[in-house]
Design a protein around this motif. Structure first.
Motif, PDB file in Angstrom:
ATOM      1  N   ASP A 135       0.762  -1.143   0.299  1.00 34.27           N
ATOM      2  CA  ASP A 135      -0.420  -0.093   0.095  1.00 34.27           C
ATOM      3  C   ASP A 135       1.201   1.290   0.240  1.00 34.27           C
ATOM      4  OD1 ASP A 135      -2.956  -1.401   0.112  1.00 34.27           O
ATOM      5  OD2 ASP A 135      -1.899  -1.319   2.531  1.00 34.27           O
ATOM      6  N   LEU A 136       0.208   2.573  -0.941  1.00 29.52           N
ATOM      7  CA  LEU A 136       1.413   3.176  -0.724  1.00 29.52           C
ATOM      8  C   LEU A 136       0.072   4.695  -1.164  1.00 29.52           C
ATOM      9  CD1 LEU A 136       3.523   4.911   0.382  1.00 29.52           C
ATOM     10  CD2 LEU A 136       4.820   4.286  -2.369  1.00 29.52           C
ATOM     11  N   ASN A 137      -0.365   5.274  -0.597  1.00 30.37           N
ATOM     12  CA  ASN A 137      -0.814   6.345  -0.417  1.00 30.37           C
ATOM     13  C   ASN A 137      -1.564   7.589   0.932  1.00 30.37           C
ATOM     14  OD1 ASN A 137      -3.048   4.976  -2.153  1.00 30.37           O
ATOM     15  ND2 ASN A 137      -4.391   3.749  -0.406  1.00 30.37           N
ATOM     16  N   ARG A 138      -0.638   6.810   1.508  1.00 25.33           N
ATOM     17  CA  ARG A 138      -0.187   8.310   2.230  1.00 25.33           C
ATOM     18  C   ARG A 138       1.658   8.096   2.358  1.00 25.33           C
ATOM     19  NH1 ARG A 138      -1.948   6.792   7.618  1.00 25.33           N
ATOM     20  NH2 ARG A 138      -1.826   4.886   7.556  1.00 25.33           N
ATOM     21  N   LEU A 139       1.506   9.678   3.599  1.00 20.76           N
ATOM     22  CA  LEU A 139       3.053  10.031   3.680  1.00 20.76           C
ATOM     23  C   LEU A 139       3.816   8.680   4.907  1.00 20.76           C
ATOM     24  CD1 LEU A 139       5.220  11.958   2.928  1.00 20.76           C
ATOM     25  CD2 LEU A 139       4.035  13.511   5.373  1.00 20.76           C
ATOM     26  N   GLU A 140       2.443   8.362   5.421  1.00 22.85           N
ATOM     27  CA  GLU A 140       2.458   7.690   6.315  1.00 22.85           C
ATOM     28  C   GLU A 140       3.552   6.089   6.578  1.00 22.85           C
ATOM     29  OE1 GLU A 140       0.797  10.761   8.246  1.00 22.85           O
ATOM     30  OE2 GLU A 140       0.282   9.235   5.940  1.00 22.85           O
ATOM     31  N   GLU A 141       3.293   5.587   4.954  1.00 15.30           N
ATOM     32  CA  GLU A 141       3.397   4.761   4.161  1.00 15.30           C
ATOM     33  C   GLU A 141       4.591   4.314   4.095  1.00 15.30           C
ATOM     34  OE1 GLU A 141      -1.358   2.962   4.203  1.00 15.30           O
ATOM     35  OE2 GLU A 141      -0.250   4.220   1.918  1.00 15.30           O
ATOM     36  N   LEU A 142       5.489   5.211   3.368  1.00 17.51           N
ATOM     37  CA  LEU A 142       6.478   5.956   2.862  1.00 17.51           C
ATOM     38  C   LEU A 142       7.213   4.965   3.363  1.00 17.51           C
ATOM     39  CD1 LEU A 142       6.642   9.101   1.466  1.00 17.51           C
ATOM     40  CD2 LEU A 142       7.271   6.968  -0.262  1.00 17.51           C
ATOM     41  N   GLY A 143       7.449   4.371   4.543  1.00 11.71           N
ATOM     42  CA  GLY A 143       9.107   4.995   5.623  1.00 11.71           C
ATOM     43  C   GLY A 143       8.985   3.325   5.481  1.00 11.71           C
ATOM     44  N   SER A 144       7.524   2.520   5.552  1.00 17.26           N
ATOM     45  CA  SER A 144       7.984   1.131   6.267  1.00 17.26           C
ATOM     46  C   SER A 144       8.199   0.261   4.014  1.00 17.26           C
ATOM     47  CB  SER A 144       5.999   0.860   5.858  1.00 17.26           C
ATOM     48  OG  SER A 144       5.839  -0.214   6.066  1.00 17.26           O
ATOM     49  N   VAL A 145       7.664   1.157   3.391  1.00 18.33           N
ATOM     50  CA  VAL A 145       7.666   0.244   1.716  1.00 18.33           C
ATOM     51  C   VAL A 145       9.506   0.532   1.935  1.00 18.33           C
ATOM     52  CG1 VAL A 145       7.259   0.934  -0.373  1.00 18.33           C
ATOM     53  CG2 VAL A 145       5.577   1.333   1.268  1.00 18.33           C
ATOM     54  N   ALA A 146      10.155   1.580   2.180  1.00 15.48           N
ATOM     55  CA  ALA A 146      11.282   1.877   2.317  1.00 15.48           C
ATOM     56  C   ALA A 146      12.030   0.818   1.954  1.00 15.48           C
ATOM     57  CB  ALA A 146      11.790   3.000   1.974  1.00 15.48           C
ATOM     58  N   ARG A 147      11.962   0.660   3.881  1.00 15.86           N
ATOM     59  CA  ARG A 147      12.548  -0.194   5.025  1.00 15.86           C
ATOM     60  C   ARG A 147      11.963  -2.001   3.860  1.00 15.86           C
ATOM     61  NH1 ARG A 147      10.556   1.264   9.136  1.00 15.86           N
ATOM     62  NH2 ARG A 147      12.300   2.795   9.498  1.00 15.86           N
ATOM     63  N   ARG A 148      11.247  -2.172   3.557  1.00 14.00           N
ATOM     64  CA  ARG A 148      11.157  -3.755   3.362  1.00 14.00           C
ATOM     65  C   ARG A 148      11.652  -3.798   1.668  1.00 14.00           C
ATOM     66  NH1 ARG A 148       4.646  -4.066   4.192  1.00 14.00           N
ATOM     67  NH2 ARG A 148       5.338  -2.011   4.127  1.00 14.00           N
ATOM     68  N   LEU A 149      12.167  -2.632   0.507  1.00 18.45           N
ATOM     69  CA  LEU A 149      12.602  -2.840  -0.196  1.00 18.45           C
ATOM     70  C   LEU A 149      13.725  -3.055  -0.033  1.00 18.45           C
ATOM     71  CD1 LEU A 149      10.505  -0.257  -2.983  1.00 18.45           C
ATOM     72  CD2 LEU A 149      10.763  -2.785  -3.049  1.00 18.45           C
ATOM     73  N   GLY A 150      14.855  -2.574   0.442  1.00 23.09           N
ATOM     74  CA  GLY A 150      15.634  -1.973   1.512  1.00 23.09           C
ATOM     75  C   GLY A 150      16.219  -4.157   1.705  1.00 23.09           C
ATOM     76  N   VAL A 151      15.362  -4.544   2.843  1.00 27.22           N
ATOM     77  CA  VAL A 151      15.224  -6.083   2.629  1.00 27.22           C
ATOM     78  C   VAL A 151      15.227  -6.279   1.715  1.00 27.22           C
ATOM     79  CG1 VAL A 151      14.914  -7.618   3.763  1.00 27.22           C
ATOM     80  CG2 VAL A 151      14.493  -5.634   5.279  1.00 27.22           C
TER      81      VAL A 151
END
Length: 294
Positions: A135-151
Motif C-alpha cells: 500500500d502507498l497512499n499516505r506519507l506515513e506509509e513511505l518509510g515502511s515500504v522503503a525499509r522492506r524494499l531495502g531488505v
C-alpha cells in the motif's frame, strides 16, 4: 534385514548431521524476507537482482536506496529520476500486462495493492514470478515500504536510512495557517482529495488546510456546489503544463469563488502526483507557492 538397513541408514544421516554441526558447518540460510501489505510472507532465495516496479513511487524509492540498477522493467509513468527512462517499459501498469512483465524475467515484481493488481500478482505467482504487494497512499506509509524494499534488494542500511527520514517527516505536526485549499484531481464528475491521501498531509505540513480533510478516503466524488460551499482560498491542481484547468472557463464552475477569481495553485504532477522520497521538496515548494500568492 531390510528394516535394519533402513534404520542404519537413518542413523548414519543423523550422525552425519551431528558431525557437520560439530565442525561449524550450517545449512544455507534463508534469503531476505518481509511481510507485505496483503499479509503474505515473501521470501527470496537471495536479494533481488532483476526487479520490475509497477508504481512510480516504488521506482523512486528503489533508485533512492541505490537499487535502481536492479530495475529491468517499469511503467510508462515511472519518469523519475531521469535515468529510470532507460529502463524498458512494461506498459502503463493499470492493470499490469502480465505477459510483458514476465518477459523481463524478474526475480521480484513490486505491485501496488489494489483489486486488479492483486489478480495480476496471482497470475505472476502462477508463472513462478515472485511478487510483493504494498500500500502507498499516505506519507506515513513511505518509510515502511522503503525499509522492506531495502531488505528485499540487499540494501537494508540505505532502506532504513530513507525510512527514518520519511518517518521523521510524517511525524511532524501540521503547521496552522490561515489559508485553505481544495485538491481537485478530476472535474467531471468532480473528485477531490481527502485525508487518506499524502497530498492532504503535505498541505498541513506546508501550512494550508484541506477543506475536505473530513473525508477519510484518499479521494471522493463531490458536487460543484459542495466545493463552492466549502469556499477554499485556492484550487490546487496537478499540472505539468502550468496551464489552468479546462473547467476554469466553464459556466457551472464559476459558482466556486476560487475558480471565478482564477486562484489556482498549479503543482507539478511529477513532484506532487505520488508519495516519494522527494516529499520534503514537495512540502517546501507548496509552502513557497502559498507564500508567494496574494
Amino acid at each position: 534385514m531390510r528394516r535394519w538397513t533402513v534404520r542404519a541408514h537413518l542413523a548414519g544421516l543423523v550422525a552425519l548431521a551431528a558431525a557437520t554441526c560439530a565442525r561449524g558447518e550450517r545449512a544455507p540460510a534463508a534469503g531476505p524476507a518481509v511481510t507485505d501489505d496483503a499479509g503474505r510472507r515473501v521470501t527470496l532465495a537471495a536479494p533481488a537482482r532483476r526487479v520490475v516496479s509497477l508504481l512510480p513511487s516504488f521506482t523512486e524509492i528503489l533508485f533512492a536506496i541505490g537499487a535502481g540498477d536492479r530495475l529491468v522493467g517499469r511503467t510508462t509513468w515511472c519518469d523519475y529520476p531521469p535515468t529510470a527512462l532507460a529502463v524498458p517499459s512494461v506498459g502503463d501498469g493499470m492493470p499490469p500486462n502480465v505477459e510483458a512483465v514476465a518477459a523481463r524475467r524478474p526475480d521480484l515484481v513490486v505491485v501496488y495493492r489494489s483489486g486488479p493488481n492483486v489478480t495480476a500478482a496471482q497470475q505472476l505467482e502462477r508463472l513462478g514470478v515472485q511478487t510483493v504487494l504494498f500500500d502507498l497512499n499516505r506519507l506515513e506509509e513511505l518509510g515502511s515500504v522503503a525499509r522492506r524494499l531495502g531488505v528485499l534488494t540487499g540494501r537494508t542500511a540505505a532502506g532504513d536510512s530513507l525510512a527514518r527520514a520519511m518517518d521523521s517527516l510524517a511525524s511532524q505536526p501540521p503547521i496552522p495557517g490561515p489559508r485553505s485549499l481544495a485538491f481537485i484531481v478530476w472535474d467531471n464528475p468532480p473528485i477531490v482529495i481527502g485525508a487518506g491521501s499524502f497530498l492532504d498531509r503535505l498541505a498541513g505540513l506546508a501550512g494550508a488546510r484541506n477543506v475536505f480533510h473530513d473525508i477519510a478516503t484518499p479521494s471522493a466524488q463531490v458536487s460543484i456546489e459542495t466545493i463552492a460551499a466549502r469556499n477554499p482560498d485556492f484550487i490546487a491542481v496537478l499540472s505539468d503544463t502550468g496551464a489552468p484547468p479546462r473547467y476554469a472557463d466553464r459556466p457551472e464552475w464559476r459558482v466556486v469563488p476560487a475558480v471565478r477569481q482564477r486562484r489556482f495553485l498549479l503543482l507539478p504532477g511529477r513532484l506532487f502526483g505520488r508519495p516519494s522520497p522527494r516529499s520534503p521538496e514537495a512540502v517546501r515548494e507548496l509552502r513557497r507557492r502559498l507564500a508567494s500568492t496574494p
